[in-house]
Scaffold this motif. Structure first.
Motif, PDB file in Angstrom:
ATOM      1  N   ALA A   1     -17.726  29.616   4.977  1.00  0.00           N
ATOM      2  CA  ALA A   1     -18.751  29.838   5.813  1.00  0.00           C
ATOM      3  C   ALA A   1     -19.472  28.347   5.536  1.00  0.00           C
ATOM      4  CB  ALA A   1     -18.854  31.106   4.430  1.00  0.00           C
ATOM      5  N   THR A   2     -20.491  27.680   5.952  1.00  0.00           N
ATOM      6  CA  THR A   2     -21.103  26.431   5.878  1.00  0.00           C
ATOM      7  C   THR A   2     -21.686  27.023   4.794  1.00  0.00           C
ATOM      8  OG1 THR A   2     -20.815  26.541   7.977  1.00  0.00           O
ATOM      9  CG2 THR A   2     -22.479  25.534   7.004  1.00  0.00           C
ATOM     10  N   PRO A   3     -22.342  25.886   3.387  1.00  0.00           N
ATOM     11  CA  PRO A   3     -23.587  26.624   2.118  1.00  0.00           C
ATOM     12  C   PRO A   3     -24.660  26.786   2.907  1.00  0.00           C
ATOM     13  CG  PRO A   3     -21.647  25.412   1.994  1.00  0.00           C
ATOM     14  CD  PRO A   3     -21.680  25.266   3.029  1.00  0.00           C
ATOM     15  N   ALA A   4     -25.179  27.396   2.796  1.00  0.00           N
ATOM     16  CA  ALA A   4     -26.550  27.784   2.370  1.00  0.00           C
ATOM     17  C   ALA A   4     -27.373  26.624   2.262  1.00  0.00           C
ATOM     18  CB  ALA A   4     -27.655  29.473   2.109  1.00  0.00           C
ATOM     19  N   GLN A   5     -26.585  25.631   1.461  1.00  0.00           N
ATOM     20  CA  GLN A   5     -27.944  24.547   1.310  1.00  0.00           C
ATOM     21  C   GLN A   5     -27.562  23.341   2.592  1.00  0.00           C
ATOM     22  OE1 GLN A   5     -25.984  25.464  -0.463  1.00  0.00           O
ATOM     23  NE2 GLN A   5     -24.205  23.902  -1.833  1.00  0.00           N
ATOM     24  N   ASN A   6     -26.764  23.207   3.459  1.00  0.00           N
ATOM     25  CA  ASN A   6     -27.061  22.945   4.323  1.00  0.00           C
ATOM     26  C   ASN A   6     -27.527  22.911   5.198  1.00  0.00           C
ATOM     27  OD1 ASN A   6     -24.593  21.562   2.443  1.00  0.00           O
ATOM     28  ND2 ASN A   6     -22.597  21.892   4.653  1.00  0.00           N
ATOM     29  N   LEU A   7     -28.725  21.827   5.575  1.00  0.00           N
ATOM     30  CA  LEU A   7     -29.609  22.041   6.352  1.00  0.00           C
ATOM     31  C   LEU A   7     -29.231  20.955   7.880  1.00  0.00           C
ATOM     32  CD1 LEU A   7     -32.281  22.392   4.347  1.00  0.00           C
ATOM     33  CD2 LEU A   7     -31.082  23.967   5.366  1.00  0.00           C
ATOM     34  N   ILE A   8     -29.775  21.867   9.096  1.00  0.00           N
ATOM     35  CA  ILE A   8     -30.357  20.851  10.122  1.00  0.00           C
ATOM     36  C   ILE A   8     -31.076  20.503  10.125  1.00  0.00           C
ATOM     37  CG2 ILE A   8     -27.737  21.118  11.604  1.00  0.00           C
ATOM     38  CD1 ILE A   8     -29.495  22.303  13.177  1.00  0.00           C
ATOM     39  N   ARG A   9     -32.014  19.413  10.462  1.00  0.00           N
ATOM     40  CA  ARG A   9     -33.609  19.284  10.813  1.00  0.00           C
ATOM     41  C   ARG A   9     -33.704  19.187  12.014  1.00  0.00           C
ATOM     42  NH1 ARG A   9     -36.133  16.261   5.436  1.00  0.00           N
ATOM     43  NH2 ARG A   9     -35.431  17.724   4.289  1.00  0.00           N
ATOM     44  N   PHE A  10     -35.044  19.478  12.870  1.00  0.00           N
ATOM     45  CA  PHE A  10     -35.767  19.442  14.002  1.00  0.00           C
ATOM     46  C   PHE A  10     -37.256  19.679  14.173  1.00  0.00           C
ATOM     47  CE2 PHE A  10     -33.169  23.761  13.520  1.00  0.00           C
ATOM     48  CZ  PHE A  10     -34.731  24.563  14.074  1.00  0.00           C
ATOM     49  N   ASN A  11     -37.566  19.340  15.539  1.00  0.00           N
ATOM     50  CA  ASN A  11     -39.088  19.450  16.104  1.00  0.00           C
ATOM     51  C   ASN A  11     -39.916  18.727  14.669  1.00  0.00           C
ATOM     52  OD1 ASN A  11     -38.301  21.365  17.379  1.00  0.00           O
ATOM     53  ND2 ASN A  11     -38.223  23.027  17.006  1.00  0.00           N
ATOM     54  N   ILE A  12     -41.015  18.131  15.015  1.00  0.00           N
ATOM     55  CA  ILE A  12     -42.368  17.470  14.790  1.00  0.00           C
ATOM     56  C   ILE A  12     -43.711  18.676  15.030  1.00  0.00           C
ATOM     57  CG2 ILE A  12     -42.645  16.356  16.050  1.00  0.00           C
ATOM     58  CD1 ILE A  12     -43.800  14.270  14.281  1.00  0.00           C
ATOM     59  N   ARG A  13     -44.385  19.012  14.126  1.00  0.00           N
ATOM     60  CA  ARG A  13     -45.171  20.198  14.321  1.00  0.00           C
ATOM     61  C   ARG A  13     -46.474  19.319  13.233  1.00  0.00           C
ATOM     62  NH1 ARG A  13     -44.562  26.349  13.430  1.00  0.00           N
ATOM     63  NH2 ARG A  13     -44.980  26.091  10.937  1.00  0.00           N
ATOM     64  N   ASN A  14     -47.740  19.731  13.589  1.00  0.00           N
ATOM     65  CA  ASN A  14     -49.005  19.867  13.119  1.00  0.00           C
ATOM     66  C   ASN A  14     -49.134  18.531  12.507  1.00  0.00           C
ATOM     67  OD1 ASN A  14     -51.340  21.361  11.672  1.00  0.00           O
ATOM     68  ND2 ASN A  14     -50.470  21.781   9.815  1.00  0.00           N
ATOM     69  N   ALA A  15     -48.990  17.715  12.826  1.00  0.00           N
ATOM     70  CA  ALA A  15     -49.376  16.136  12.128  1.00  0.00           C
ATOM     71  C   ALA A  15     -51.380  16.530  11.945  1.00  0.00           C
ATOM     72  CB  ALA A  15     -48.324  15.733  12.875  1.00  0.00           C
ATOM     73  N   LYS A  16     -51.779  15.411  11.351  1.00  0.00           N
ATOM     74  CA  LYS A  16     -53.263  15.860  10.727  1.00  0.00           C
ATOM     75  C   LYS A  16     -52.534  14.973   9.359  1.00  0.00           C
ATOM     76  CE  LYS A  16     -52.240  19.443   7.144  1.00  0.00           C
ATOM     77  NZ  LYS A  16     -53.171  21.279   7.700  1.00  0.00           N
ATOM     78  N   TYR A  17     -53.952  14.124   9.146  1.00  0.00           N
ATOM     79  CA  TYR A  17     -54.617  12.473   8.987  1.00  0.00           C
ATOM     80  C   TYR A  17     -55.512  13.331   7.185  1.00  0.00           C
ATOM     81  CZ  TYR A  17     -58.522  11.831  11.724  1.00  0.00           C
ATOM     82  OH  TYR A  17     -59.107  11.651  12.129  1.00  0.00           O
ATOM     83  N   ALA A  18     -56.176  12.122   6.246  1.00  0.00           N
ATOM     84  CA  ALA A  18     -56.597  12.442   5.131  1.00  0.00           C
ATOM     85  C   ALA A  18     -56.861  11.220   4.997  1.00  0.00           C
ATOM     86  CB  ALA A  18     -56.295  13.234   4.806  1.00  0.00           C
ATOM     87  N   PHE A  19     -57.969  10.274   5.612  1.00  0.00           N
ATOM     88  CA  PHE A  19     -58.454   9.181   4.178  1.00  0.00           C
ATOM     89  C   PHE A  19     -58.942   9.610   3.270  1.00  0.00           C
ATOM     90  CE2 PHE A  19     -57.746   8.289   8.119  1.00  0.00           C
ATOM     91  CZ  PHE A  19     -58.116   6.512   8.574  1.00  0.00           C
TER      92      PHE A  19
END
Length: 212
Positions: free
Chosen positions: A8-26
């Motif tokens: 079984a693939t270990p649960a800690q092996n992750l794939i990452r995808f998507n981007i959302r909710n970008a915001k900025y602060a000064f």
């Protein structure tokens, strides 16, 4: 017959995808940070390490191989130009006649926040929250295509430089290790298994070392 090699693939092996909710602060004049402001919808965040290598030779052999990391560079791709961000960066100004592109006279380091999705070996999806520190940017590129039967939507690339911020010690002062070095943090990531995950992203978090 059971395939004993199909572990079984270990649960800690992750794939990452998507981007959302970008915001900025000064930063604020009192040394704090302003509220996060939404940048609108995004389609891609590309980050690369800004680094160089140096090999020093002595007695005919390499005696030091030094990697000098200077931060990160990146590109944030969005569906539209965030005018509020451009105004905050000093690249646009609202005039009596309309919104004007102007020559910037400042480049203030700030924080950019975004979220990505992760999937583990059990096919469970979670959301990782990220902050980029010491960010400066330049004006996004613009390109518009004529419709040809279907809407040809445009995308807008904002180049980023991420120079980082100094880590604080547990007492709130700038951290210095036993060799006299500071530590710079370019990106801070929080996952659901970490303490404080629920509130991460509501305000700017200044990186701090754990108490001994």
């Amino acid at each position: 017959m059971t395939n004993t090699n199909a572990a079984a693939t270990p649960a800690q092996n992750l794939i990452r995808f998507n981007i959302r909710n970008a915001k900025y602060a000064f930063p604020t004049p009192d040394g704090g940070w302003g509220d996060f402001v939404s940048m609108g919808t995004s389609t891609k965040m590309a980050l690369e390490t800004d680094s160089s290598e140096k090999e020093v030779y002595g007695d005919g052999e390499c005696i030091i191989h030094y990697v000098n990391e200077k931060g990160k560079t990146g590109t944030l791709t969005q569906n539209n130009i965030c005018n509020a961000y451009e105004i905050a960066c000093g690249r646009k100004i609202l005039l009596e006649n309309g919104l004007a592109d102007i020559k910037p006279t400042k480049n203030t380091p700030h924080v950019v926040y975004f979220e990505i999705c992760e999937m583990d070996g059990d096919n469970e999806i979670s959301v990782a929250k990220c902050m980029l520190y010491g960010v400066t940017s330049t004006r996004p590129s613009e390109s518009y295509d004529q419709n040809n039967g279907e809407i040809n939507e445009s995308s807008f690339d904002t180049p980023l430089k991420i120079k980082g911020i100094k880590v604080l010690a547990a007492d709130g002062k700038v951290y210095v290790d036993e060799k006299g070095n500071n530590r710079l943090v370019w990106q801070l990531t929080k996952t659901p298994d970490m303490e404080g995950y629920a509130d991460f992203g509501s305000t700017v978090v200044v990186p701090k070392m754990k108490a001994a």
